[in-house]
Design a protein around this motif. Structure first.
Motif, PDB file in Angstrom:
ATOM      1  N   ASN A   1       4.764  66.365 -20.288  1.00  0.00           N
ATOM      2  CA  ASN A   1       5.462  65.991 -21.556  1.00  0.00           C
ATOM      3  C   ASN A   1       6.576  66.747 -22.088  1.00  0.00           C
ATOM      4  N   PRO A   2       7.908  66.081 -21.743  1.00  0.00           N
ATOM      5  CA  PRO A   2       9.140  66.744 -22.067  1.00  0.00           C
ATOM      6  C   PRO A   2       9.249  67.101 -23.535  1.00  0.00           C
ATOM      7  N   LYS A   3       8.515  66.458 -24.464  1.00  0.00           N
ATOM      8  CA  LYS A   3       8.679  66.646 -25.855  1.00  0.00           C
ATOM      9  C   LYS A   3       8.018  68.048 -26.260  1.00  0.00           C
ATOM     10  N   VAL A   4       7.278  68.652 -25.402  1.00  0.00           N
ATOM     11  CA  VAL A   4       6.455  69.914 -25.587  1.00  0.00           C
ATOM     12  C   VAL A   4       7.638  70.864 -25.280  1.00  0.00           C
ATOM     13  N   ALA A   5       8.352  70.854 -24.109  1.00  0.00           N
ATOM     14  CA  ALA A   5       9.288  71.543 -23.709  1.00  0.00           C
ATOM     15  C   ALA A   5      10.638  71.650 -24.856  1.00  0.00           C
ATOM     16  N   LEU A   6      10.834  70.504 -25.256  1.00  0.00           N
ATOM     17  CA  LEU A   6      11.891  70.455 -26.509  1.00  0.00           C
ATOM     18  C   LEU A   6      11.396  71.128 -27.678  1.00  0.00           C
ATOM     19  N   PHE A   7      10.245  70.869 -28.082  1.00  0.00           N
ATOM     20  CA  PHE A   7       9.561  71.738 -28.994  1.00  0.00           C
ATOM     21  C   PHE A   7       9.495  73.072 -29.078  1.00  0.00           C
ATOM     22  N   PHE A   8       9.317  73.592 -28.107  1.00  0.00           N
ATOM     23  CA  PHE A   8       9.377  75.191 -27.762  1.00  0.00           C
ATOM     24  C   PHE A   8      10.709  75.768 -27.922  1.00  0.00           C
TER      25      PHE A   8
ATOM     26  N   PRO B   1      -3.606  66.336 -35.043  1.00  0.00           N
ATOM     27  CA  PRO B   1      -4.033  65.663 -33.913  1.00  0.00           C
ATOM     28  C   PRO B   1      -2.758  65.059 -33.150  1.00  0.00           C
ATOM     29  N   GLY B   2      -2.726  65.129 -31.977  1.00  0.00           N
ATOM     30  CA  GLY B   2      -1.751  64.486 -31.007  1.00  0.00           C
ATOM     31  C   GLY B   2      -2.078  64.048 -29.559  1.00  0.00           C
ATOM     32  N   GLN B   3      -1.450  64.323 -28.698  1.00  0.00           N
ATOM     33  CA  GLN B   3      -1.714  63.410 -27.461  1.00  0.00           C
ATOM     34  C   GLN B   3      -2.866  64.506 -26.792  1.00  0.00           C
ATOM     35  N   ASP B   4      -2.593  65.747 -26.947  1.00  0.00           N
ATOM     36  CA  ASP B   4      -3.442  66.946 -26.265  1.00  0.00           C
ATOM     37  C   ASP B   4      -4.801  66.713 -27.095  1.00  0.00           C
ATOM     38  N   VAL B   5      -4.768  66.812 -28.171  1.00  0.00           N
ATOM     39  CA  VAL B   5      -6.247  66.563 -28.865  1.00  0.00           C
ATOM     40  C   VAL B   5      -6.863  65.453 -28.691  1.00  0.00           C
ATOM     41  N   ALA B   6      -6.252  64.254 -28.408  1.00  0.00           N
ATOM     42  CA  ALA B   6      -6.895  62.912 -28.082  1.00  0.00           C
ATOM     43  C   ALA B   6      -7.574  63.039 -26.705  1.00  0.00           C
TER      44      ALA B   6
ATOM     45  N   TYR C   1     -12.272  71.570 -31.397  1.00  0.00           N
ATOM     46  CA  TYR C   1     -12.001  69.885 -31.250  1.00  0.00           C
ATOM     47  C   TYR C   1     -13.190  69.601 -30.202  1.00  0.00           C
ATOM     48  N   ALA C   2     -13.150  70.130 -28.944  1.00  0.00           N
ATOM     49  CA  ALA C   2     -14.093  69.718 -27.966  1.00  0.00           C
ATOM     50  C   ALA C   2     -15.574  69.967 -28.255  1.00  0.00           C
TER      51      ALA C   2
ATOM     52  N   GLY D   1      -1.424  53.431 -24.973  1.00  0.00           N
ATOM     53  CA  GLY D   1      -0.323  53.522 -26.031  1.00  0.00           C
ATOM     54  C   GLY D   1       0.563  54.583 -26.055  1.00  0.00           C
ATOM     55  N   LEU D   2      -0.258  55.994 -25.921  1.00  0.00           N
ATOM     56  CA  LEU D   2       0.761  57.049 -26.078  1.00  0.00           C
ATOM     57  C   LEU D   2       1.552  57.084 -24.688  1.00  0.00           C
ATOM     58  N   GLY D   3       1.316  56.615 -23.414  1.00  0.00           N
ATOM     59  CA  GLY D   3       2.129  56.486 -22.212  1.00  0.00           C
ATOM     60  C   GLY D   3       3.320  55.625 -22.629  1.00  0.00           C
ATOM     61  N   ILE D   4       3.061  54.401 -23.181  1.00  0.00           N
ATOM     62  CA  ILE D   4       4.243  53.499 -23.529  1.00  0.00           C
ATOM     63  C   ILE D   4       5.019  54.226 -24.496  1.00  0.00           C
TER      64      ILE D   4
END
Length: 211
Positions: free
Chosen positions: A125-132, A21-26, A169-170, A200-203
């Protein structure tokens, strides 16, 4: 093909990451619980489409800009954080009064709006770009003459598999909401919980540092 190796390990690793679970799943779970499995799956399609932005960026080398440029990373990060907080506040407002979901708001949410929300939730979400950029090269030979095509191939596989997981999930969220009277207090509770989570995720994203 294209210098790709250990494809089975890549698929298994990708599925494990997608199940986590993460931001997208939420986002997908909150949409599925509030609006039903069809709209939850549209939200999942939006997330998957947003993921392709990062796939193409990794293939073209644009992700490296986010990794090396503090300004570029900060701009994308703050845009994504602001959008997540805006979604959280919007979800809170749509929760209705006195613990009841707002039926007018429930029916007015369009497929297009949900798709765009899902797209932006992932794409900003720049974290996704860095993950790839960190994950995909591990499965491509260093001497491959077709690295961009290899990255695209792996990215498409990862995104398609992830979208299938998100469909699940949906559907699960919609079924759980239906069991607990999805049109009433349970949906209102889900919306408020999801709204708080997105704020909270945004913060957290706003405070994130580059890897």
């Amino acid at each position: 093909m294209f210098g790709i190796h250990d494809l089975a390990l890549f698929i298994i690793s990708g599925l494990l990451l997608n199940i986590t679970p993460g931001q997208d799943v939420a986002f997908i779970v909150s949409r599925g619980a509030a609006f039903g499995w069809r709209k939850g799956m549209v939200a999942a399609l939006g997330v998957g489409t947003g993921c392709f932005v990062h796939v193409f960026a990794a293939a073209l080398g644009l992700s490296a800009i986010l990794a090396t440029s503090a300004t570029a990373f900060t701009v994308v990060k703050l845009a994504g954080a602001g959008y997540l907080i805006w979604i959280g506040l919007s979800v809170w407002r749509s929760g209705g009064e006195n613990g009841e979901a707002n039926p007018i708001q429930y029916h007015k949410v369009s497929l297009r709006r949900l798709f765009i929300q899902g797209f932006l939730t992932n794409a900003l979400n720049p974290k996704v770009a860095l993950f790839f950029m960190a994950f995909l090269p591990q499965f491509v030979s260093p001497d491959s003459p077709a690295k961009p095509l290899a990255f695209l191939t792996l990215g498409v596989i990862f995104t398609v598999n992830g979208t299938m997981v998100n469909f699940g999930y949906a559907w699960f969220a919609a079924r759980a909401a239906a069991l607990f009277n999805g049109g009433g207090r349970f949906t209102a509770w889900i919306k408020r919980a999801a709204g708080t989570l997105f704020i909270g995720l945004g913060i957290r994203l706003a405070m994130a540092e580059r890897i």
